[in-house]
Scaffold this active site. Structure first.
Site, PDB file in Angstrom:
ATOM      1  N   ASP A 105      29.112  -4.375  -2.800  1.00 14.20           N
ATOM      2  CA  ASP A 105      29.128  -4.473  -1.336  1.00 14.20           C
ATOM      3  C   ASP A 105      30.324  -3.735  -0.744  1.00 14.20           C
ATOM      4  OD1 ASP A 105      26.819  -5.876  -1.567  1.00 14.20           O
ATOM      5  OD2 ASP A 105      27.504  -7.666  -0.525  1.00 14.20           O
ATOM      6  N   ASN A 137      24.141  -5.872  -3.660  1.00 19.68           N
ATOM      7  CA  ASN A 137      22.842  -5.776  -2.999  1.00 19.68           C
ATOM      8  C   ASN A 137      22.863  -4.840  -1.791  1.00 19.68           C
ATOM      9  OD1 ASN A 137      24.421  -7.903  -1.702  1.00 19.68           O
ATOM     10  ND2 ASN A 137      22.601  -8.351  -0.490  1.00 19.68           N
ATOM     11  N   HIS A 138      24.058  -4.506  -1.266  1.00 13.75           N
ATOM     12  CA  HIS A 138      24.134  -3.557  -0.159  1.00 13.75           C
ATOM     13  C   HIS A 138      24.262  -2.111  -0.642  1.00 13.75           C
ATOM     14  CE1 HIS A 138      24.346  -6.078   3.533  1.00 13.75           C
ATOM     15  NE2 HIS A 138      24.583  -7.002   2.614  1.00 13.75           N
ATOM     16  N   HIS A 158      27.055  -9.004  -9.419  1.00  9.50           N
ATOM     17  CA  HIS A 158      27.182  -9.227  -7.981  1.00  9.50           C
ATOM     18  C   HIS A 158      26.589 -10.550  -7.524  1.00  9.50           C
ATOM     19  CE1 HIS A 158      27.623  -8.398  -3.739  1.00  9.50           C
ATOM     20  NE2 HIS A 158      26.374  -8.761  -3.567  1.00  9.50           N
ATOM     21  N   HIS A 161      28.783 -11.844  -3.577  1.00  7.98           N
ATOM     22  CA  HIS A 161      27.512 -12.024  -2.862  1.00  7.98           C
ATOM     23  C   HIS A 161      27.539 -13.041  -1.729  1.00  7.98           C
ATOM     24  CE1 HIS A 161      23.327 -11.347  -2.280  1.00  7.98           C
ATOM     25  NE2 HIS A 161      22.886 -12.441  -2.844  1.00  7.98           N
TER      26      HIS A 161
END
Length: 286
Positions: free
Chosen positions: A26, A58-59, A113, A202
């Site tokens: 992220d 996840n980004h 993550h 996360h």
């Protein structure tokens, strides 16, 4: 920059006090300086390849960072069209497809993550994932589910909540692709892989770090005052030679930064994908 001012930048001097840094993902979205952040980390990785280690979050996914601010920042600040094949936005996302999903420190500490979800049982499963990797959100294969588990899953709400449970905040449509995993899953995973801890990110946690599963799992979040509204502290974990995990805190400044949120309700990205980025316990949005 405050982070490195507090704990030191990497160097090649052999200084025994110099840290190796492992970041858990992220690097873009949700703030006014995604470009500076990701470019600084890329430059440090080039200059100090054995001192800086970058995992995928996840980004680090063009479907997500197109919706949560990075594409808008590239368009606004660079005057580019993010959809162009040669845009900075696309070039950086090409890099993201090569980032590793996990790291293991001295065969004892597993770092990723999101979490282990419902399908991650062995570290060998991660080794078999080929890169470059585009994250598929409409899951149709076991490997696609494994990737979603690693990047998107969360611990359950407490150490008393066992097994695999639905994650209604991140998965409001009930697809079952994004789940919460209990402390029993953490213990079994660590026992199976002969490891001691899981470190993950996360979720924004108010003290910058939070223990789970009797201290076998740590959530780490280094961004202070997340999105300019949560007033949370940030933290890093220092790992000693005896494998003790020592939290180091960083606190918000008084001057809130502009943020690049696209939607007033930032809990839920537009389709695709059809889930919302939030865990529970004391955690806030990611």
């Amino acid at each position: 920059m405050r982070f490195f001012d507090l704990w030191g930048i990497p160097n090649d001097s052999g200084d025994i006090e110099s840290y190796d840094y492992l970041f858990l993902g992220d690097y873009v979205d949700r703030g006014a300086h995604s470009l500076e952040t990701v470019c600084l980390l890329m430059a440090l990785k080039v200059k100090f390849p054995d001192k800086i280690h970058l995992l995928r979050g996840n980004h680090e996914d063009k479907w997500i960072n197109n919706a949560f601010g990075f594409a808008e920042e590239c368009s606004s600040r660079l005057g580019e069209e993010p959809a162009d094949a040669d845009s900075v936005f696309n070039k950086i996302n090409d890099l993201f497809d090569w980032l590793p999903l996990a790291a293991v420190i001295d065969d004892k500490i597993v770092c990723l993550h999101g979490g282990i979800g419902s399908t991650l049982l062995s570290l060998d499963q991660i080794e078999q994932i080929q890169r470059p990797l585009e994250v598929v959100h409409e899951v149709s294969t076991p490997e696609q589910q494994l990737v979603v588990d690693i990047l998107w899953s969360d611990p359950t709400d407490s150490d008393q909540d066992l097994g695999i449970q639905p994650n209604f905040i991140r998965d409001p449509n009930g697809t079952g692709n994004i789940v919460k995993f209990g402390p029993d899953r953490v213990k079994n995973f660590l026992d199976t892989n002969k490891c001691k801890y899981i470190l993950r990110a996360h979720e924004c946690v108010m003290d910058g770090f939070e223990r789970f599963a009797g201290g076998q799992l740590f959530t780490i979040f280094s961004a202070t005052d997340y999105c300019g509204r949560h007033k949370n502290a940030g933290a890093m974990l220092q790992i000693t030679k005896q494998y003790e995990l020592v939290p180091k805190m960083i606190y918000p400044l008084n001057n809130p930064e502009q943020n690049w949120l696209l939607d007033k309700d930032d809990r839920r990205p537009p389709t695709p994908p059809k889930w919302a980025p939030q865990g529970q316990r004391k955690a806030s949005y990611d």
